[in-house]
Design a protein around this motif. Structure first.
Motif, PDB file in Angstrom:
ATOM      1  N   PRO A  99      55.638   7.170  35.125  1.00  0.00           N
ATOM      2  CA  PRO A  99      55.593   6.797  36.539  1.00  0.00           C
ATOM      3  C   PRO A  99      55.722   5.291  36.736  1.00  0.00           C
ATOM      4  N   GLY A 100      56.361   4.910  37.840  1.00  0.00           N
ATOM      5  CA  GLY A 100      56.407   3.510  38.235  1.00  0.00           C
ATOM      6  C   GLY A 100      55.376   3.271  39.319  1.00  0.00           C
ATOM      7  N   VAL A 101      54.506   2.293  39.114  1.00  0.00           N
ATOM      8  CA  VAL A 101      53.443   1.998  40.080  1.00  0.00           C
ATOM      9  C   VAL A 101      53.671   0.589  40.612  1.00  0.00           C
ATOM     10  N   VAL A 102      53.868   0.486  41.928  1.00  0.00           N
ATOM     11  CA  VAL A 102      54.187  -0.800  42.547  1.00  0.00           C
ATOM     12  C   VAL A 102      53.096  -1.155  43.559  1.00  0.00           C
ATOM     13  N   PRO A 103      52.218  -2.110  43.258  1.00  0.00           N
ATOM     14  CA  PRO A 103      51.213  -2.542  44.244  1.00  0.00           C
ATOM     15  C   PRO A 103      51.906  -3.227  45.420  1.00  0.00           C
ATOM     16  N   VAL A 104      51.460  -2.917  46.636  1.00  0.00           N
ATOM     17  CA  VAL A 104      52.088  -3.483  47.830  1.00  0.00           C
ATOM     18  C   VAL A 104      51.031  -3.953  48.823  1.00  0.00           C
ATOM     19  N   SER A 105      51.440  -4.924  49.640  1.00  0.00           N
ATOM     20  CA  SER A 105      50.676  -5.341  50.804  1.00  0.00           C
ATOM     21  C   SER A 105      51.423  -4.872  52.041  1.00  0.00           C
ATOM     22  N   THR A 106      50.756  -4.936  53.194  1.00  0.00           N
ATOM     23  CA  THR A 106      51.389  -4.508  54.437  1.00  0.00           C
ATOM     24  C   THR A 106      52.692  -5.265  54.660  1.00  0.00           C
ATOM     25  N   GLY A 107      53.771  -4.532  54.937  1.00  0.00           N
ATOM     26  CA  GLY A 107      55.073  -5.140  55.196  1.00  0.00           C
ATOM     27  C   GLY A 107      55.964  -5.259  53.983  1.00  0.00           C
ATOM     28  N   ASP A 108      55.409  -5.094  52.777  1.00  0.00           N
ATOM     29  CA  ASP A 108      56.239  -5.130  51.571  1.00  0.00           C
ATOM     30  C   ASP A 108      57.224  -3.959  51.582  1.00  0.00           C
ATOM     31  N   GLN A 109      58.365  -4.159  50.918  1.00  0.00           N
ATOM     32  CA  GLN A 109      59.360  -3.098  50.804  1.00  0.00           C
ATOM     33  C   GLN A 109      59.588  -2.756  49.337  1.00  0.00           C
ATOM     34  N   VAL A 110      59.636  -1.462  49.044  1.00  0.00           N
ATOM     35  CA  VAL A 110      59.964  -0.975  47.706  1.00  0.00           C
ATOM     36  C   VAL A 110      61.331  -0.301  47.798  1.00  0.00           C
ATOM     37  N   ILE A 111      62.296  -0.830  47.044  1.00  0.00           N
ATOM     38  CA  ILE A 111      63.676  -0.344  47.088  1.00  0.00           C
ATOM     39  C   ILE A 111      63.947   0.407  45.788  1.00  0.00           C
ATOM     40  N   THR A 112      64.253   1.685  45.904  1.00  0.00           N
ATOM     41  CA  THR A 112      64.420   2.546  44.735  1.00  0.00           C
ATOM     42  C   THR A 112      65.846   3.090  44.692  1.00  0.00           C
ATOM     43  N   THR A 113      66.499   2.890  43.548  1.00  0.00           N
ATOM     44  CA  THR A 113      67.865   3.375  43.349  1.00  0.00           C
ATOM     45  C   THR A 113      67.836   4.515  42.334  1.00  0.00           C
ATOM     46  N   TYR A 114      68.517   5.614  42.637  1.00  0.00           N
ATOM     47  CA  TYR A 114      68.451   6.786  41.766  1.00  0.00           C
ATOM     48  C   TYR A 114      69.692   7.653  41.943  1.00  0.00           C
ATOM     49  N   SER A 115      69.923   8.504  40.943  1.00  0.00           N
ATOM     50  CA  SER A 115      70.984   9.514  41.043  1.00  0.00           C
ATOM     51  C   SER A 115      70.390  10.896  41.278  1.00  0.00           C
ATOM     52  N   VAL A 116      69.144  11.086  40.814  1.00  0.00           N
ATOM     53  CA  VAL A 116      68.386  12.304  41.109  1.00  0.00           C
ATOM     54  C   VAL A 116      67.106  11.874  41.813  1.00  0.00           C
ATOM     55  N   VAL A 117      66.818  12.489  42.947  1.00  0.00           N
ATOM     56  CA  VAL A 117      65.704  12.054  43.792  1.00  0.00           C
ATOM     57  C   VAL A 117      64.367  12.164  43.056  1.00  0.00           C
ATOM     58  N   PRO A 118      63.588  11.073  43.022  1.00  0.00           N
ATOM     59  CA  PRO A 118      62.261  11.125  42.395  1.00  0.00           C
ATOM     60  C   PRO A 118      61.205  11.598  43.391  1.00  0.00           C
ATOM     61  N   THR A 119      60.005  11.808  42.893  1.00  0.00           N
ATOM     62  CA  THR A 119      58.846  12.064  43.744  1.00  0.00           C
ATOM     63  C   THR A 119      58.172  10.727  44.018  1.00  0.00           C
ATOM     64  N   MET A 120      57.905  10.449  45.300  1.00  0.00           N
ATOM     65  CA  MET A 120      57.288   9.180  45.666  1.00  0.00           C
ATOM     66  C   MET A 120      56.034   9.432  46.495  1.00  0.00           C
ATOM     67  N   SER A 121      55.014   8.623  46.239  1.00  0.00           N
ATOM     68  CA  SER A 121      53.745   8.753  46.950  1.00  0.00           C
ATOM     69  C   SER A 121      53.204   7.373  47.282  1.00  0.00           C
ATOM     70  N   PHE A 122      52.375   7.319  48.334  1.00  0.00           N
ATOM     71  CA  PHE A 122      51.684   6.078  48.679  1.00  0.00           C
ATOM     72  C   PHE A 122      50.190   6.294  48.482  1.00  0.00           C
ATOM     73  N   VAL A 123      49.574   5.410  47.691  1.00  0.00           N
ATOM     74  CA  VAL A 123      48.141   5.491  47.415  1.00  0.00           C
ATOM     75  C   VAL A 123      47.458   4.338  48.148  1.00  0.00           C
ATOM     76  N   PRO A 124      46.721   4.602  49.242  1.00  0.00           N
ATOM     77  CA  PRO A 124      46.057   3.520  49.978  1.00  0.00           C
ATOM     78  C   PRO A 124      45.033   2.806  49.112  1.00  0.00           C
ATOM     79  N   ARG A 125      44.863   1.528  49.384  1.00  0.00           N
ATOM     80  CA  ARG A 125      43.872   0.737  48.644  1.00  0.00           C
ATOM     81  C   ARG A 125      42.488   1.054  49.168  1.00  0.00           C
TER      82      ARG A 125
END
Length: 213
Positions: free
Chosen positions: A187-213
């Motif tokens: 898994p890729g885990v990307v810590p974010v703050s409000t307003g941050d953008q996570v840009i994901t490039t793929y050929s097969v769609v991954p599963t994505m989730s947001f874990v609140p702090r």
């Protein structure tokens, strides 16, 4: 923005039945409209106590008065959307940039979430509420539905974006004008703050989730 305030506030000299005085605590109701500025701003008044925010149609930003001039003030802010809009943010900041429990802002991310605050003359302290781990209650993990690649997710609150599975070739984190590459592992885990953008490039769609702090 529609603003409705109760008129009862202050100290009553005589209580029910002629007894000791009692305190009224006013309620202020904010209902943002889609046509309002984004975010729709509201400057909290000195005599505001409970501020109820309806962000069904627009992001709302509540600005607390400067902590230095508000020592002892006690405020509660509650999110009560008529129809909960998870994509809209309710953010609390201060007029003078003073911190709120060590942070520049706090967010109400769930329906009926509440933050209770008190100024000590230097900062606004969080003394109660239910919305995040900092307030003694952890919000559930939210599923993200990726669109076409590259997919950009914009964080509405602080937390982590988790990317698993699929065939991912690139993950980037963008904050303001700066973009950095994140290792495309699962898994890729990307810590974010409000307003941050996570840009994901793929050929097969991954599963994505947001874990609140």
């Amino acid at each position: 923005m529609q603003i409705t305030r109760s008129t009862d506030y202050g100290q009553s000299p005589v209580g029910p039945g002629g007894g000791a005085g009692y305190t009224y605590e006013p309620i202020t109701k904010l209902v943002a409209a889609a046509a309002d500025a984004n975010p729709s701003p509201y400057a909290a008044q000195n005599n505001d106590f409970l501020i109820e925010v309806d962000a069904s149609s627009q992001n709302v930003q509540v600005t607390l008065p400067a902590a230095s001039g508000s020592k002892g003030q006690h405020k509660m802010i509650k999110r009560s959307d008529a129809a909960f809009a998870a994509a809209n943010a309710v953010t609390v900041i201060t007029a003078d940039g003073s911190l709120i429990e060590g942070a520049a802002s706090q967010s109400l991310n769930a329906q009926n979430s509440v933050i209770e605050l008190k100024s000590d003359g230097t900062v606004w302290q969080v003394i109660g509420g239910s919305n995040s781990a900092a307030w003694g209650h952890v919000q559930p993990i939210a599923n993200i539905a990726p669109g076409a690649s590259p997919y950009t997710y914009t964080a509405q609150a602080a937390g982590s974006v988790v990317v698993t599975g699929g065939t991912v070739s690139n993950i980037q984190l963008k904050r303001g004008a700066t973009t950095i590459a994140i290792a495309a592992v699962s898994p890729g885990v990307v810590p974010v703050s409000t307003g941050d953008q996570v840009i994901t490039t793929y050929s097969v769609v991954p599963t994505m989730s947001f874990v609140p702090r």
